[in-house]
Design a protein around this motif. Structure first.
Motif, PDB file in Angstrom:
ATOM      1  N   SER A   1     147.343 -13.518  37.547  1.00 12.06           N
ATOM      2  CA  SER A   1     147.736 -14.098  38.349  1.00 12.06           C
ATOM      3  C   SER A   1     147.692 -15.605  37.533  1.00 12.06           C
ATOM      4  O   SER A   1     148.083 -16.236  37.769  1.00 12.06           O
ATOM      5  CB  SER A   1     146.904 -13.197  39.278  1.00 12.06           C
ATOM      6  N   ALA A   2     145.887 -15.066  37.015  1.00 12.55           N
ATOM      7  CA  ALA A   2     145.200 -16.642  36.366  1.00 12.55           C
ATOM      8  C   ALA A   2     146.731 -16.992  35.414  1.00 12.55           C
ATOM      9  O   ALA A   2     146.668 -18.465  35.664  1.00 12.55           O
ATOM     10  CB  ALA A   2     144.231 -15.953  35.622  1.00 12.55           C
TER      11      ALA A   2
ATOM     12  N   GLY B   1     149.295 -18.226  33.935  1.00 10.58           N
ATOM     13  CA  GLY B   1     150.824 -18.074  34.114  1.00 10.58           C
ATOM     14  C   GLY B   1     151.507 -19.348  33.331  1.00 10.58           C
ATOM     15  O   GLY B   1     151.675 -20.209  32.668  1.00 10.58           O
ATOM     16  N   LEU B   2     152.669 -20.337  34.105  1.00  7.25           N
ATOM     17  CA  LEU B   2     153.228 -21.680  33.840  1.00  7.25           C
ATOM     18  C   LEU B   2     151.519 -22.839  33.569  1.00  7.25           C
ATOM     19  O   LEU B   2     152.224 -23.145  33.000  1.00  7.25           O
ATOM     20  CB  LEU B   2     153.660 -22.030  34.840  1.00  7.25           C
TER      21      LEU B   2
ATOM     22  N   ASN C   1     149.312 -22.512  32.303  1.00 11.56           N
ATOM     23  CA  ASN C   1     148.755 -22.320  31.103  1.00 11.56           C
ATOM     24  C   ASN C   1     149.458 -22.561  30.249  1.00 11.56           C
ATOM     25  O   ASN C   1     149.301 -23.103  29.144  1.00 11.56           O
ATOM     26  CB  ASN C   1     147.646 -20.973  30.227  1.00 11.56           C
TER      27      ASN C   1
ATOM     28  N   TYR D   1     157.160 -23.017  41.884  1.00  9.70           N
ATOM     29  CA  TYR D   1     156.826 -22.456  40.289  1.00  9.70           C
ATOM     30  C   TYR D   1     157.834 -21.906  39.921  1.00  9.70           C
ATOM     31  O   TYR D   1     157.871 -21.704  38.793  1.00  9.70           O
ATOM     32  CB  TYR D   1     155.586 -21.017  40.807  1.00  9.70           C
TER      33      TYR D   1
ATOM     34  N   PHE E   1     144.068 -24.574  39.804  1.00  9.89           N
ATOM     35  CA  PHE E   1     145.235 -23.721  39.661  1.00  9.89           C
ATOM     36  C   PHE E   1     145.382 -22.431  38.496  1.00  9.89           C
ATOM     37  O   PHE E   1     146.185 -22.188  38.992  1.00  9.89           O
ATOM     38  CB  PHE E   1     146.286 -24.827  39.863  1.00  9.89           C
ATOM     39  N   THR E   2     144.914 -22.705  37.436  1.00  9.11           N
ATOM     40  CA  THR E   2     144.562 -21.825  36.026  1.00  9.11           C
ATOM     41  C   THR E   2     144.894 -20.901  37.216  1.00  9.11           C
ATOM     42  O   THR E   2     144.440 -19.620  35.884  1.00  9.11           O
ATOM     43  CB  THR E   2     145.024 -22.578  34.831  1.00  9.11           C
ATOM     44  N   LEU E   3     143.042 -20.650  37.131  1.00  6.70           N
ATOM     45  CA  LEU E   3     142.253 -19.715  37.816  1.00  6.70           C
ATOM     46  C   LEU E   3     143.106 -18.781  39.067  1.00  6.70           C
ATOM     47  O   LEU E   3     142.692 -18.099  39.137  1.00  6.70           O
ATOM     48  CB  LEU E   3     141.467 -19.699  37.647  1.00  6.70           C
ATOM     49  N   SER E   4     143.805 -19.177  39.659  1.00  9.39           N
ATOM     50  CA  SER E   4     144.339 -19.143  40.833  1.00  9.39           C
ATOM     51  C   SER E   4     143.391 -18.699  41.577  1.00  9.39           C
ATOM     52  O   SER E   4     143.334 -18.173  42.631  1.00  9.39           O
ATOM     53  CB  SER E   4     144.951 -17.584  40.778  1.00  9.39           C
ATOM     54  N   LEU E   5     142.234 -19.903  42.384  1.00  7.98           N
ATOM     55  CA  LEU E   5     141.679 -19.874  43.415  1.00  7.98           C
ATOM     56  C   LEU E   5     142.348 -21.284  44.367  1.00  7.98           C
ATOM     57  O   LEU E   5     142.687 -21.987  43.765  1.00  7.98           O
ATOM     58  CB  LEU E   5     140.242 -20.774  42.873  1.00  7.98           C
TER      59      LEU E   5
ATOM     60  N   MET F   1     143.156 -20.478  47.497  1.00  2.00           N
ATOM     61  CA  MET F   1     144.013 -19.820  48.370  1.00  2.00           C
ATOM     62  C   MET F   1     144.325 -18.629  48.750  1.00  2.00           C
ATOM     63  O   MET F   1     144.997 -17.829  49.218  1.00  2.00           O
ATOM     64  CB  MET F   1     145.624 -20.371  47.768  1.00  2.00           C
TER      65      MET F   1
ATOM     66  N   ALA G   1     144.211 -16.154  46.833  1.00  2.00           N
ATOM     67  CA  ALA G   1     144.938 -15.501  45.480  1.00  2.00           C
ATOM     68  C   ALA G   1     143.878 -14.311  44.922  1.00  2.00           C
ATOM     69  O   ALA G   1     143.890 -12.153  45.018  1.00  2.00           O
ATOM     70  CB  ALA G   1     145.221 -15.604  44.724  1.00  2.00           C
TER      71      ALA G   1
ATOM     72  N   SER H   1     152.136 -13.934  37.974  1.00  2.00           N
ATOM     73  CA  SER H   1     151.469 -15.003  38.535  1.00  2.00           C
ATOM     74  C   SER H   1     151.784 -14.909  40.325  1.00  2.00           C
ATOM     75  O   SER H   1     151.347 -14.989  40.852  1.00  2.00           O
ATOM     76  CB  SER H   1     151.477 -16.593  38.087  1.00  2.00           C
TER      77      SER H   1
ATOM     78  N   LEU I   1     150.788 -14.213  44.259  1.00  2.00           N
ATOM     79  CA  LEU I   1     151.751 -15.760  45.345  1.00  2.00           C
ATOM     80  C   LEU I   1     152.262 -14.680  46.074  1.00  2.00           C
ATOM     81  O   LEU I   1     151.805 -14.239  47.401  1.00  2.00           O
ATOM     82  CB  LEU I   1     152.188 -16.724  44.891  1.00  2.00           C
TER      83      LEU I   1
ATOM     84  N   LEU J   1     144.568 -26.481  47.004  1.00  2.00           N
ATOM     85  CA  LEU J   1     144.282 -25.714  46.077  1.00  2.00           C
ATOM     86  C   LEU J   1     142.379 -26.398  46.381  1.00  2.00           C
ATOM     87  O   LEU J   1     141.139 -25.605  46.596  1.00  2.00           O
ATOM     88  CB  LEU J   1     144.388 -25.331  44.590  1.00  2.00           C
TER      89      LEU J   1
HETATM   90  N1  TRP Z   1     147.406 -19.418  38.271  1.00  2.00           N
HETATM   91  C1  TRP Z   1     149.040 -19.871  38.005  1.00  2.00           C
HETATM   92  C2  TRP Z   1     149.551 -20.461  36.567  1.00  2.00           C
HETATM   93  O1  TRP Z   1     147.977 -20.591  36.141  1.00  2.00           O
HETATM   94  C3  TRP Z   1     149.379 -20.116  39.263  1.00  2.00           C
HETATM   95  C4  TRP Z   1     149.228 -19.084  40.519  1.00  2.00           C
HETATM   96  C5  TRP Z   1     149.171 -17.605  40.526  1.00  2.00           C
HETATM   97  C6  TRP Z   1     148.154 -19.749  41.197  1.00  2.00           C
HETATM   98  N2  TRP Z   1     148.196 -17.367  41.421  1.00  2.00           N
HETATM   99  C7  TRP Z   1     147.713 -18.365  42.386  1.00  2.00           C
HETATM  100  C8  TRP Z   1     147.817 -20.457  41.546  1.00  2.00           C
HETATM  101  C9  TRP Z   1     147.629 -19.093  43.222  1.00  2.00           C
HETATM  102  C10 TRP Z   1     147.211 -21.040  42.608  1.00  2.00           C
HETATM  103  C11 TRP Z   1     146.616 -20.594  43.790  1.00  2.00           C
HETATM  104  O2  TRP Z   1     150.411 -20.472  36.488  1.00  2.00           O
END
Ligand code: TRP
Length: 485
Positions: A30-31, A33-34, A36, A114, A235-239, A241, A243, A329, A333, A419
């Motif tokens: 999840s973390a 993804g695009l 990174n 995304y 965003f990069t750690l999917s935090l 929201m 997830a 990722s 979502l 976020l």
């Molecule tokens: N973390 C992912 C990335 O770096 C994107 C992503 C996936 C995301 N799930 C998420 C971002 C939840 C925010 C919240 O590409």
């Protein structure tokens, strides 16, 4: 136990991950993804490298990691999707549930664009395999990206394909869909990145790239850039929201959340830095510009592939992996949005996933039509509407020259507002809203990092809120450290 057997009966009947490794790979999937591979290198380029990277690392350690632990804690404790989790840990109808709602909304907003970007990556796999990039000049390759992203029909076509695959995996459920997908995608991703990295070490631009990324020169960094680093760490750690709340809710109550969160954060950071150390050596070797913006991955790399022996093959492999990273990722979502309907509305997984998946697909279509070139006199009406006209309209809100097209607006609203606000809510909730006893037990259970408990709580109480509030005040224009620059 083989993955084909029926899942173990879970506490309260909830499905759980098959193994600790399965959870780590799914959450790291999840973390990684695009964010990174596509976004981090280009914002590093735009902000001049060095110092930006250092600030980003500090944001990951001091803000991102504590929030990740908080999210996994909320999910594991409540064994429910975000909206229900906030209610379960406070009281029914509690206003904290608003954070859960914001998360569900965020999943719709983020995944809708995304998937469009991921669709471009799919198109690039196709391009690498069919025509390849060899024989094209850098200018032609740059123009190629403009024509792909700028074409509403190409972008929409691949967006539909990408959403279709995402929906198919999430329909498979936690163990047989998400976990199995991550177990294939993540090792493949790491393997090919390392191969590309070793190749890039042999390029003449490697030394320059290394200095660009790792030596803290401050020339281009503004406070705005520093705050962008903070936004990107979410965003990069999917935090921010839910997830990680959702994935945490499929953990058994005995699982150790601290060391898994640390592992996930480290994996994510390593991949982001590797992506820079793949892209920038190539960019510098062919005399390119690091601050190229969102086209970096789609232009700089193909330029290099066009000049390399075996470039067609390596190019195809790279874009396949970009698609894999995006897919692991996008799965998360879609799972956040679907889990709400499954847990709170008692829908079947099939109904929930199809409903949310198709809604997101439709919501993404304007993004797919938003990248056309305003100068093109033959630009179709839809592209004009969601691109240049949208930019003009949003300039009225954000100021001259700061407008966004549809895709840019969704990216801006989610990464810069939803976020951070979600993250702030999660930090405050765990710091002040849940019982201290449950929090302490949750943090310490099975963890060798029990002694860090107060450090974690203090970060959530003081550092995290102050950092996020600084971002918000800056965005509103009350806090203006760059004034006069
Ligand atoms: N973390 C992912 C990335 O770096 C994107 C992503 C996936 C995301 N799930 C998420 C971002 C939840 C925010 C919240 O590409």
């Amino acid at each position: 136990m083989s993955e084909l057997e029926t899942p173990p009966p879970a506490e309260g009947g909830r499905t759980h991950w098959n193994s600790r490794l399965g959870f780590i790979l799914a959450a790291a999937g999840s973390a990684v993804g695009l964010g990174n591979i596509w976004k981090f290198p280009y914002i590093t380029g735009e902000n001049g490298g060095g110092l930006f990277v250092l600030i980003y690392l500090a944001c990951i350690a001091l803000v991102g990691l504590p929030i990740m632990i908080a999210e996994v804690f909320i999910g594991r404790e409540a064994q429910r999707s975000p909206v229900g989790a906030f209610q379960a840990l406070s009281k029914p109808r509690s206003p904290w549930a608003g954070i859960g709602w914001l998360g569900v909304l965020g999943a719709f907003v983020i995944l809708s664009y995304y998937s469009v970007v991921a669709g471009w990556a799919m198109h690039y796999v196709w391009l690498s395999v069919t025509e390849g990039f060899s024989g094209k000049t850098p200018d032609e390759i740059g123009a190629l990206f403009g024509s792909v992203a700028g074409s509403g029909s190409i972008s929409t076509g691949w967006h539909v394909v990408f959403m279709g695959v995402t929906i198919a995996i999430v329909l498979g459920g936690i163990q047989k869909g998400i976990e199995r997908g991550a177990k294939i995608l993540m090792p493949a991703l790491l393997g090919i990145m390392l191969l590309l990295f070793f190749y890039c070490m042999t390029l003449e631009g490697f030394g320059d790239a290394f200095r660009f990324v790792f030596s803290p020169h401050a020339d281009k960094l503004t406070a705005g850039g520093a705050l962008e680093a903070l936004g990107h760490s979410f965003f990069t750690l999917s935090l921010g929201m839910g997830a990680m709340i959702t994935y945490g809710s499929y953990l058994s109550k005995k699982a150790d959340i601290v060391s898994t969160s640390i592992t996930i954060s480290i994996l994510d950071t390593v991949v982001a830095l590797l992506a820079c150390m793949i892209l920038f050596p190539i960019v510098f070797s062919v005399g390119g510009e690091p601050g190229e913006g969102p086209g970096l991955v789609f232009i700089a790399l193909p330029v290099a592939f066009s000049q390399m022996a075996g470039g067609a093959f390596i190019g195809a492999a790279f874009f396949v992996l970009l698609v894999f990273a995006a897919l692991s990722s996008s799965i998360s979502l879609l799972e956040v949005a679907s889990a709400y309907f499954i847990d709170e509305r008692k829908w079947s997984r099939k109904k929930a996933v199809l409903f949310t998946g198709i809604s997101i697909l439709l919501l993404g279509i304007p993004s797919a039509w938003s990248q056309g070139n305003a100068e093109n006199p033959d630009l179709p009406g839809a592209s004009r509407l969601f691109g240049p006209s949208m930019k003009k309209l949003t300039e009225k809100v954000f100021g001259e020259g700061k407008g966004h097209d549809w895709l840019g607006l969704f990216d801006y609203l989610s990464s810069n507002w939803m976020l951070p606000i979600g993250g702030l809510g999660i930090a405050l909730f765990v710091a002040w809203g849940v019982g201290g006893e449950a929090r302490e037990r949750g943090f310490k259970s099975g963890s060798k990092f029990a002694s860090l408990y107060w450090g974690w709580v203090s970060l959530l109480r003081y550092i995290v809120p102050v950092a996020i509030l600084a971002v918000i005040l800056y965005k509103i224009g009350i806090f203006t450290p760059d004034a006069g620059k």
